[in-house]
Design an enzyme around this catalytic site. Structure first.
Site, PDB file in Angstrom:
ATOM      1  N   GLY A  11      53.094  51.300  72.579  1.00  0.00           N
ATOM      2  CA  GLY A  11      53.951  50.333  73.283  1.00  0.00           C
ATOM      3  C   GLY A  11      54.304  50.856  74.667  1.00  0.00           C
ATOM      4  O   GLY A  11      55.380  50.575  75.213  1.00  0.00           O
ATOM      5  N   GLY A  14      55.780  48.949  77.782  1.00  0.00           N
ATOM      6  CA  GLY A  14      57.108  48.320  77.723  1.00  0.00           C
ATOM      7  C   GLY A  14      58.121  49.067  78.576  1.00  0.00           C
ATOM      8  O   GLY A  14      57.770  49.991  79.319  1.00  0.00           O
ATOM      9  N   ILE A  56      48.247  48.749  67.616  1.00  0.00           N
ATOM     10  CA  ILE A  56      48.567  49.775  66.619  1.00  0.00           C
ATOM     11  C   ILE A  56      48.074  49.355  65.235  1.00  0.00           C
ATOM     12  O   ILE A  56      48.048  50.155  64.314  1.00  0.00           O
ATOM     13  CB  ILE A  56      50.089  50.068  66.555  1.00  0.00           C
ATOM     14  N   TYR A 155      63.682  41.304  63.287  1.00  0.00           N
ATOM     15  CA  TYR A 155      63.570  42.584  64.003  1.00  0.00           C
ATOM     16  C   TYR A 155      64.545  43.623  63.435  1.00  0.00           C
ATOM     17  O   TYR A 155      64.185  44.776  63.210  1.00  0.00           O
ATOM     18  CB  TYR A 155      63.861  42.320  65.481  1.00  0.00           C
ATOM     19  N   LYS A 159      63.563  47.101  61.721  1.00  0.00           N
ATOM     20  CA  LYS A 159      63.972  48.393  62.278  1.00  0.00           C
ATOM     21  C   LYS A 159      64.702  49.231  61.229  1.00  0.00           C
ATOM     22  O   LYS A 159      64.487  50.436  61.113  1.00  0.00           O
ATOM     23  CB  LYS A 159      64.843  48.198  63.520  1.00  0.00           C
TER      24      LYS A 159
HETATM   25  N1  SER Z   1      67.484  45.115  73.061  1.00  0.00           N
HETATM   26  C1  SER Z   1      66.961  44.799  71.768  1.00  0.00           C
HETATM   27  C2  SER Z   1      66.970  43.351  71.512  1.00  0.00           C
HETATM   28  O1  SER Z   1      67.791  42.698  72.082  1.00  0.00           O
HETATM   29  C3  SER Z   1      67.797  45.433  70.730  1.00  0.00           C
HETATM   30  O2  SER Z   1      67.145  46.539  70.285  1.00  0.00           O
HETATM   31  O3  SER Z   1      66.190  42.891  70.739  1.00  0.00           O
END
Ligand code: SER
Length: 340
Positions: A11, A14, A56, A155, A159
């Site tokens: 990544g 980014g 990946i 997400y 995580k």
């Molecule tokens: N900055 C990220 C998001 O807003 C949080 O890890 O998804």
């Protein structure tokens, strides 16, 4: 032919990757190899030994990297962030969970092949939290790593699970195997707050209102903030985020008491950010246009994160508080960037 020892950043194109490449490439003894779906920005592409354009999730590509380089450190930054993940949850899961699993397995295999541990640095997120109501959020002080681990986004779920997967690989991998398997993954996770960089803008996150507001103002563009003025979550300036990554990577293993650490720097409201932006750009047009759904996500994240374990175990100490982040780093750097 012996393979060359390197660090690998996934990544890498980014936001964090940009600054991390800059910092890591200053060490000539450990060249940097990068992997991303996109090419690297010209500002950093000359600083890496090799950049692989790819996924990946591409096992053949991972095998090729493994054959060409001896990897001691993996900075696994590739992820689909919280807002984008809600539009494509299956893709987010594939990248954030399957991708992390593949990289952990890659680290274990790499460690088995050269007989040393492979350090695996994993950015987790404040999105791993999920607080059920705004009243409850507002009644809490700084929130520790182990409370409110009930994320509301794909997400955030990914995580949080990635943190557990990493601990599994570093402590219990194949624990019932007849031949004892030596775990070769030295997993170290950081739970980041919203990050603000002067050099790049984020894509697809829900904390994006802060960097978007600043970058818009610096370009003379109007900006409609998608959260209420009283919205408060922790943020950090990008140089401090990368410092934290490097500090955690340097910490002696025996000092670490956790798999994943909260890190934090300051917790302004959206209105405090707006005021600070107006101080630098008095003509900035910043309005509020609440997006109820994104607001709901930010409201489920703590107002403050307790990062005392990181401060105690490996000396987390961000240089920039709220005002310094703006006045000494963000505003001058962004001004130079857009006037160039
Ligand atoms: N900055 C990220 C998001 O807003 C949080 O890890 O998804």
């Amino acid at each position: 032919m012996s393979r060359q020892p390197v660090v690998l950043i996934t990544g890498a194109s980014g936001e964090i990757g940009h600054t991390l490449i800059d910092r890591l490439s200053a060490n000539p003894d450990r060249p940097v190899v990068t992997l991303d779906l996109a090419p690297l920005a010209p500002a950093v592409s000359g600083k890496v030994r090799q950049h692989y354009v790819g996924s990946i999730l591409d096992q053949q590509l991972l095998d090729r990297i493994l054959a060409e380089f001896e990897i001691d450190h993996i900075y696994h930054l590739a992820a689909v962030l919280s807002t984008r993940g809600e539009f494509a949850p299956m893709t987010a899961h594939k990248v954030n969970v399957e991708g992390t699993l593949m990289m952990l397995e890659f680290a274990q295999r790499e460690g088995e092949s050269h007989g040393r541990s492979v350090m695996f640095i994993y950015p987790s997120s404040i999105a791993a939290y999920g607080i059920s109501s705004l009243d409850l959020k507002n009644s809490l002080g700084p929130v520790g790593e182990d409370s409110f681990n009930t994320p509301t986004t794909m997400y955030g779920c990914n995580k949080l699970y990635g943190e557990h997967l990493g601990s599994y690989y570093s402590k219990n991998y194949r624990q019932l195997s007849a031949d004892p398997v030596r775990t070769r993954v030295d997993f170290r996770g950081l739970r980041f707050p919203g990050l603000i960089s002067a050099l790049t803008t984020p894509s697809g996150g829900t904390s994006d209102y802060a960097p978007e507001m600043i970058h818009a103002a610096a370009q003379g563009k109007p900006y409609a903030c998608f959260v209420r003025p009283d919205t408060r979550i922790p943020f950090m300036a990008m140089p401090d985020a990368v410092d934290a990554i490097l500090k955690l990577a340097e910490a002696p293993r025996e000092r670490l008491t956790r798999g994943t650490y909260n890190i934090s720097a300051f917790s302004p409201t959206a209105d405090e950010i707006r005021q600070e932006v107006l101080r630098a750009f008095p003509k900035a047009e910043i309005t509020t246009q609440v997006d109820a759904k994104r607001q709901g996500i930010v409201d489920s994240w703590p107002a403050e994160a307790d990062d005392s374990a990181a401060r105690h175990d490996w000396g987390h100490a961000p240089k920039f508080g709220f005002e310094a982040a703006f006045r000494e780093y963000l505003i001058p750097t962004i001004r130079r960037r857009y006037s160039a």
